[in-house]
Write a protein that holds these residues in place. Structure first.
Motif, PDB file in Angstrom:
ATOM      1  N   ASP A 236       0.829  -1.210   0.000  1.00 18.65           N
ATOM      2  CA  ASP A 236       0.000   0.000   0.000  1.00 18.65           C
ATOM      3  C   ASP A 236       0.861   1.257   0.000  1.00 18.65           C
ATOM      4  O   ASP A 236       0.491   2.277  -0.582  1.00 18.65           O
ATOM      5  CB  ASP A 236      -0.926   0.005   1.220  1.00 18.65           C
ATOM      6  N   THR A 237       2.011   1.196   0.660  1.00 21.07           N
ATOM      7  CA  THR A 237       2.922   2.339   0.711  1.00 21.07           C
ATOM      8  C   THR A 237       3.583   2.551  -0.649  1.00 21.07           C
ATOM      9  O   THR A 237       3.933   1.593  -1.329  1.00 21.07           O
ATOM     10  CB  THR A 237       4.008   2.102   1.777  1.00 21.07           C
ATOM     11  N   ARG A 238       3.754   3.809  -1.028  1.00 19.70           N
ATOM     12  CA  ARG A 238       4.402   4.125  -2.308  1.00 19.70           C
ATOM     13  C   ARG A 238       5.843   3.620  -2.308  1.00 19.70           C
ATOM     14  O   ARG A 238       6.563   3.744  -1.305  1.00 19.70           O
ATOM     15  CB  ARG A 238       4.376   5.644  -2.531  1.00 19.70           C
ATOM     16  N   ASP A 303       5.848  -1.990   4.787  1.00 14.42           N
ATOM     17  CA  ASP A 303       4.470  -1.550   4.573  1.00 14.42           C
ATOM     18  C   ASP A 303       3.669  -1.593   5.870  1.00 14.42           C
ATOM     19  O   ASP A 303       2.674  -0.865   6.008  1.00 14.42           O
ATOM     20  CB  ASP A 303       3.810  -2.447   3.520  1.00 14.42           C
ATOM     21  N   LYS A 308       2.676   4.752   9.808  1.00 11.66           N
ATOM     22  CA  LYS A 308       2.777   4.433   8.390  1.00 11.66           C
ATOM     23  C   LYS A 308       3.837   5.296   7.706  1.00 11.66           C
ATOM     24  O   LYS A 308       3.953   6.493   7.960  1.00 11.66           O
ATOM     25  CB  LYS A 308       1.413   4.681   7.731  1.00 11.66           C
ATOM     26  N   ASP A 310       5.628   7.191   4.462  1.00 10.20           N
ATOM     27  CA  ASP A 310       5.173   7.916   3.270  1.00 10.20           C
ATOM     28  C   ASP A 310       5.702   7.272   1.995  1.00 10.20           C
ATOM     29  O   ASP A 310       5.043   7.319   0.951  1.00 10.20           O
ATOM     30  CB  ASP A 310       5.646   9.377   3.327  1.00 10.20           C
TER      31      ASP A 310
END
Length: 340
Positions: A236-238, A303, A308, A310
């Motif tokens: 989900d994390t860039r 992730d 969380k 960035d």
């Protein structure tokens, strides 16, 4: 549903589940696969449903050897037996023209070809032999996310959704098999997906030139092999790829923007940057082999960092030998994005 974590003494339980159209995740040398009876449309459809996998994405069928392939294949390529003798069991998948109605259409996504592999894992080979079934085995994870390289990853994604997991610790290689298209006996083999068995290795062993299909399938197109879509293996994390000479600039840019950054790299790079980032996942050493083995595990671990992140910065490698497979997966996880 209870997901049973099975050891090799419980092989009969796994066999019974599969024969009843249930799902059992199994270990291989590459990643964990989600096993189902490849001859059962009902079981195979459950694989797509549990993973959330698009039905235009064909599945690989896991078998016990070339003799089993011959049961299902029409127009066998003249190099097929040589390839299986050299590389099976092992991380090579062969795309073959199959006999009409050999498998339910859902296995091949309606194509006339099916992919076959004999995995190099004693527990899974015992499972295949004991069940007597060909088993589909896409990665045992939520579709599109990093592939599972340990039973813990499988349990994280599929607990309560499947009947069992045949446990065997972490996988040895860490990325999926090389997929080689030999469906046309009149054409030379073509690599559809790079893996641990490289183009150079195949060319040296076979004494012929091997083509590589570098075309990334668009969402509107039907892939001939798993792993050909643009974005895949993504947390989900860039994710952003960092070239060797860009680490200082990338870290400086992140600090200027006050970004929470995770870094995935070998010890040399990690030691240089870890004081200036939020967290790190360090590959076992600086080699491409260690990076390949650790790629999916690292993406999963970072992730799930709390708070969380960035962005996850990941080290790149030259695209040669095993580096081709590593970069193939990383580019898809990063949606082709480099730090510029």
């Amino acid at each position: 549903m209870e997901t049973k974590r099975l050891n090799e003494e419980e092989l009969n339980t796994a066999v019974a589940i599969l024969k009843a159209d249930g799902l059992v995740a199994f270990p291989t040398e590459t990643v964990y696969g989600l096993g189902a009876n490849a001859l059962s449309e009902k079981a195979v459809k459950r694989v797509f449903a549990v993973k959330g996998r698009p039905t235009d994405n064909p599945l690989i069928v896991h078998i016990t050897g070339f003799n089993q392939v011959k049961t299902y294949v029409d127009n066998i390529h003249p190099l097929a037996e040589q390839l299986t003798e050299k590389y099976w069991p092992g991380p090579l998948t062969l795309v073959c023209q199959t006999k009409k109605d050999a498998f339910p259409a859902v296995v091949s996504a309606g194509l006339s070809t099916v992919s076959f592999r004999m995995p190099n894992n004693d527990k899974t080979l015992a499972l295949l032999n004991a069940s007597g079934l060909p088993l589909v085995g896409p990665s045992a994870n939520t579709s599109g996310k990093p592939s599972p390289t340990s039973s813990e990853h499988v349990y994280h994604d599929l607990n309560g959704k499947i009947e069992g997991i045949l446990e065997d610790g972490s996988t040895a290689i860490g990325v999926e098999s090389t997929v080689l298209d030999i469906s046309d006996p009149n054409q030379p083999p073509m690599i559809l997906r790079p893996g641990a068995i490289t183009k150079e290795q195949l060319e040296q062993d076979l004494g012929i030139e091997i083509a590589v299909d570098k075309h990334l399938i668009k969402e509107s197109e039907a892939p001939k092999s798993p792993g050909m879509k643009y974005k895949h293996y993504s947390p989900d994390t860039r994710v952003m790829m960092i070239r060797e000479n860009d680490w200082e600039k990338a870290i400086a840019a992140a600090r200027q923007q006050a970004l929470k950054v995770g870094v995935m790299a070998g010890p040399t790079i990690v030691n240089q940057v870890q004081q200036n980032v939020t967290t790190v996942f360090t590959y076992a050493d600086d080699s491409v082999e260690a990076a390949t083995k650790g790629l999916f595990a690292g993406l999963r671990a970072l992730d799930e960092t709390n708070p969380k992140l960035d962005v996850i910065y990941v080290a790149t490698f030259p695209e040669k030998d095993l580096g081709v497979a590593y970069m193939n997966r990383l580019k898809k996880a990063a949606d082709q994005q480099y730090f510029e």
